[in-house]
Motif scaffolding. Structure first.
Motif, short mmCIF file in Angstrom:
data_model
loop_
_atom_site.label_atom_id
_atom_site.label_comp_id
_atom_site.label_asym_id
_atom_site.label_seq_id
_atom_site.Cartn_x
_atom_site.Cartn_y
_atom_site.Cartn_z
N ASP A 141 18.61 24.61 1.75
CA ASP A 141 17.62 24.74 1.39
C ASP A 141 16.42 24.12 0.81
OD1 ASP A 141 18.43 27.66 2.27
OD2 ASP A 141 19.75 27.72 0.39
N GLU A 142 16.73 22.93 0.65
CA GLU A 142 15.33 22.10 0.86
C GLU A 142 14.84 21.02 1.52
OE1 GLU A 142 16.68 20.15 -3.43
OE2 GLU A 142 16.37 22.43 -4.00
N PHE A 143 15.10 21.28 2.51
CA PHE A 143 14.71 20.15 3.46
C PHE A 143 13.47 20.34 3.94
CE2 PHE A 143 15.25 18.78 7.91
CZ PHE A 143 15.35 17.47 7.99
N PHE A 144 12.70 19.77 4.40
CA PHE A 144 10.86 19.73 4.43
C PHE A 144 11.18 20.39 6.15
CE2 PHE A 144 9.90 15.15 6.05
CZ PHE A 144 11.20 15.10 7.05
N ALA A 156 5.04 28.31 8.94
CA ALA A 156 4.65 27.29 8.06
C ALA A 156 3.27 27.23 6.36
CB ALA A 156 4.87 25.62 8.56
N ILE A 157 2.37 27.04 6.99
CA ILE A 157 1.04 27.50 6.74
C ILE A 157 1.38 28.89 6.02
CG2 ILE A 157 -1.40 27.67 7.17
CD1 ILE A 157 -1.49 25.73 8.96
N LEU A 160 3.38 28.73 2.83
CA LEU A 160 2.33 28.54 1.90
C LEU A 160 1.88 29.12 1.47
CD1 LEU A 160 2.48 25.20 3.46
CD2 LEU A 160 3.48 25.18 1.42
N LEU A 161 1.00 29.68 2.08
CA LEU A 161 -0.12 30.81 1.71
C LEU A 161 0.64 31.90 1.24
CD1 LEU A 161 -2.43 31.07 4.74
CD2 LEU A 161 -3.21 30.15 2.54
N ASP A 164 1.68 31.12 -2.63
CA ASP A 164 0.12 30.51 -3.63
C ASP A 164 0.03 32.01 -4.03
OD1 ASP A 164 -1.19 29.26 -5.20
OD2 ASP A 164 -3.12 29.30 -3.27
N TYR A 165 -0.82 33.34 -2.90
CA TYR A 165 -0.54 34.08 -3.17
C TYR A 165 0.26 34.93 -4.44
CZ TYR A 165 -4.74 34.21 0.29
OH TYR A 165 -6.32 33.61 0.72
N ARG A 167 2.43 33.88 -5.84
CA ARG A 167 1.67 33.14 -7.46
C ARG A 167 0.57 33.21 -8.24
NH1 ARG A 167 -0.94 28.61 -9.28
NH2 ARG A 167 -1.73 28.59 -7.31
N ARG A 168 0.07 33.44 -7.85
CA ARG A 168 -1.27 34.18 -8.70
C ARG A 168 -1.59 36.05 -8.55
NH1 ARG A 168 -6.12 30.67 -8.23
NH2 ARG A 168 -6.33 29.77 -7.70
N ILE A 170 -1.39 38.16 -6.09
CA ILE A 170 -1.93 38.65 -5.19
C ILE A 170 -1.25 39.99 -4.50
CG2 ILE A 170 -3.77 38.55 -3.34
CD1 ILE A 170 -4.25 35.93 -4.56
N ALA A 244 9.09 31.18 -8.26
CA ALA A 244 8.13 30.72 -7.26
C ALA A 244 8.50 30.27 -5.67
CB ALA A 244 7.95 29.54 -7.91
N ARG A 245 10.12 30.39 -5.12
CA ARG A 245 9.99 29.58 -4.04
C ARG A 245 10.51 30.57 -2.85
NH1 ARG A 245 13.46 24.18 -5.05
NH2 ARG A 245 11.58 22.60 -5.61
N GLU B 142 12.52 13.58 2.58
CA GLU B 142 12.67 14.68 3.33
C GLU B 142 12.73 16.08 2.10
OE1 GLU B 142 16.32 14.41 6.26
OE2 GLU B 142 14.79 12.95 7.05
N PHE B 143 11.93 15.80 0.74
CA PHE B 143 11.97 16.75 0.51
C PHE B 143 11.35 17.54 0.46
CE2 PHE B 143 11.34 19.11 -4.02
CZ PHE B 143 13.02 19.28 -4.91
N PHE B 144 11.40 19.08 1.17
CA PHE B 144 10.38 19.96 0.77
C PHE B 144 8.92 20.57 -0.73
CE2 PHE B 144 12.21 24.80 -1.63
CZ PHE B 144 12.76 23.61 -2.35
N ILE B 157 -0.86 22.61 3.60
CA ILE B 157 -1.39 23.45 4.80
C ILE B 157 -2.15 22.29 5.73
CG2 ILE B 157 -3.05 24.86 5.21
CD1 ILE B 157 -2.06 27.02 3.20
N LEU B 160 0.52 20.61 7.41
CA LEU B 160 0.70 20.81 8.55
C LEU B 160 0.06 20.99 9.75
CD1 LEU B 160 2.62 23.75 7.00
CD2 LEU B 160 3.43 22.28 8.25
#
Lengths: 327, 327
Positions: A141-144, A156-157, A160-161, A164-165, A167-168, A170, A244-245, B142-144, B157, B160
């Motif tokens: 679960d923690e592999f990049f 993947a992008i 991330l969005l 973040d959205y 966490r904020r 939104i 958070a993840r 290799e940590f995420f 981002i 990536l």
């Protein structure tokens, strides 16, 4: 509850709609309105046709996302995407739809929330294409995330969005990394991964299928039924527990092509298995070699996501859901 | 070689320019043209003033990136960013500059290459802010990446995008995840991380400094000299050796505040250390607790990136580079 499904004409979208229409309260509340969106006008599931509206919309068109979000859906399933092969072949289209279209959706939610409080749940269909070879034997679960396609990069992008959205504040987002869906209903398609389904679906219907790789090739699977179940579970999940993840590798079943064929033989007999024709294809072999083949999806499992644990059950789900229970 | 430095007025940008100007051929070829960009007009390094041009440009302004790239620089250092605190406070500005501005740069390179072959090297300043707690004791290669700030999200981002654009041959990119730079020259600033430098720089200049956290707090450091060295090394590196995974955690030094103070005492005596005033600040303590404090940066080390291994050397580098060798 007003539910918006973007990508509602796709295979997983239709499976999800069948589940929503088939079980009262499956999303944790009564569905009072259903908005269905895709680039072609989606078909509403019959039991909910009266409260459904369908739209042919490209999310990346100017203002399209804002118009959809102006109706303030409570629950948003975002499954729409330019698929891997097309996003690789058409750089602009892939980034425009998969990245800019999704960001337009997220920003439309933010803009709506700035008018008056609004914080929907967003369930996003991501993919194990966020990972790129070389891999450990089991991907934890923690592999990049080092995607090797533009499609995987765009997913993947978006992950991330989404984090973040969320966490904020939104929206309340959760990303669902789908395994390869097997058995895909329908007709054989040209996706490099198509044979994983073809070699089961076609023989089950009494037809020949082509196997382009060795039986030792291993891959990561879940049924269309499980995929719909992931989205339903994500819609109802207490996101405090997720933390958070927000992007989760879904549980699945790691199996070789040989194990697929053995399961087919057990479920449908030798005669079905004999309909598989070996036609080695070096290109497909090479593409598939770069794909992840096993995961240790502990987080999703501990959060209650469930998938098949035996390939026989993947085949039986197809027989029940697509073939009326009969081979 | 035409070199473009974006973010040339910042601290690391200026250190990099000093190195480029100070050593003939340090980038692997003669610098024949130097373009310097920042939101304020950067100052050209004296020895190269004759072949330098400075521009006050916001990369996220319409057409700005295309105008810069129309001059077809061979080597692009991209160090410009809205910093962490501001990107968190101003959502729109952070995404506009750190994400859209950088994407505009990458797309301008792509557009230029579609006119006639063009494939510059792009060295991008990323950050360990791409990581988010909880962490293992040492964060491996290799940590995420699960950032807990919008700044970290924007950096992740961009990493990536950099990998995908490099994979497609649009440019030769490499991302450099910087440790916290210590000792930052200049005056104390309000960044939450400022005290890590303040408690050394100010006493070395005979002034008081405030320490808002316990001496047991651990963090990850490299000197400004090492940071400039990372960029120089990245500019010359054979990217075949780096492969598809283009974003590297830089080597650094993991040290506690107590170890910082012990090194200060060794280098500059008890008198200097006595200038540190303890003023616990709960807010700063809490922010810092979420930061990564140790890494195992094997890949970067094996590729030849180098940083200090003793805190005394970080302090001595500051004395040599900023204080004319004298305390």
């Amino acid at each position: 509850m007003h539910v918006l499904v973007i990508g509602a004409a796709g295979m997983v979208g239709r499976k999800l709609l069948d589940r929503i229409a088939g079980e009262d309260g499956v999303l944790g509340g009564e569905v009072t309105r259903l908005s269905l969106v895709d680039v072609v006008e989606p078909i509403a599931p019959q039991p909910l046709a009266g409260l459904s509206q369908s739209f042919a919309v490209d999310l990346s068109d100017d203002g399209a996302a804002a118009r959809l979000i102006a109706t303030r859906p409570d629950m948003i399933f975002h499954l729409a995407a330019i698929v891997s092969g097309e996003a690789e072949a058409d750089f602009d289209k892939g980034y425009r739809v998969n990245l800019d279209g999704t960001r337009a959706l997220f920003d439309a939610i933010r803009a709506e929330g700035m008018k008056s409080p609004y914080r929907p749940r967003v369930v996003f269909a991501s993919s194990v294409a966020v990972f790129g070879a070389p891999f450990p034997d089991k991907i934890g679960d923690e592999f990049f995330t080092t995607p090797l396609t533009s499609y995987g990069t765009q997913k993947a992008i978006t992950e991330l969005l989404l984090s973040d959205y969320s966490r904020r504040g939104i929206f309340d987002g959760i990303g669902i990394r789908l395994p390869t869906i097997c058995i895909r209903p329908g007709t054989p398609n040209k996706a490099a991964s198509g044979f994983f389904s073809n070699i089961l679906r076609e023989p089950l219907a009494g037809k020949e299928a082509v196997l382009p790789v060795e039986e030792s090739v291993r891959h990561w699977f879940a049924s269309p039924r499980s995929a719909a179940g992931f989205f339903i579970h994500a819609a109802r999940l207490d996101l405090e527990k997720v933390g958070a993840r927000r992007n989760l590798t879904m549980p699945g079943l790691s199996a070789t092509v040989g194990e697929e064929i053995a399961a087919l033989t057990r479920v449908a007999g030798d005669k079905a298995a004999r309909l598989i024709r070996r036609e080695p294809d070096e290109t497909i072999r090479r593409i598939v070699a770069g794909w992840p083949c096993d995961f240790d999806a502990q987080r999703a499992a501990s959060l209650g996501f469930k998938a098949e644990t035996r390939f026989d059950d993947i085949i039986k789900a197809h027989i029940e859901d697509e073939l009326g229970g009969k081979v």
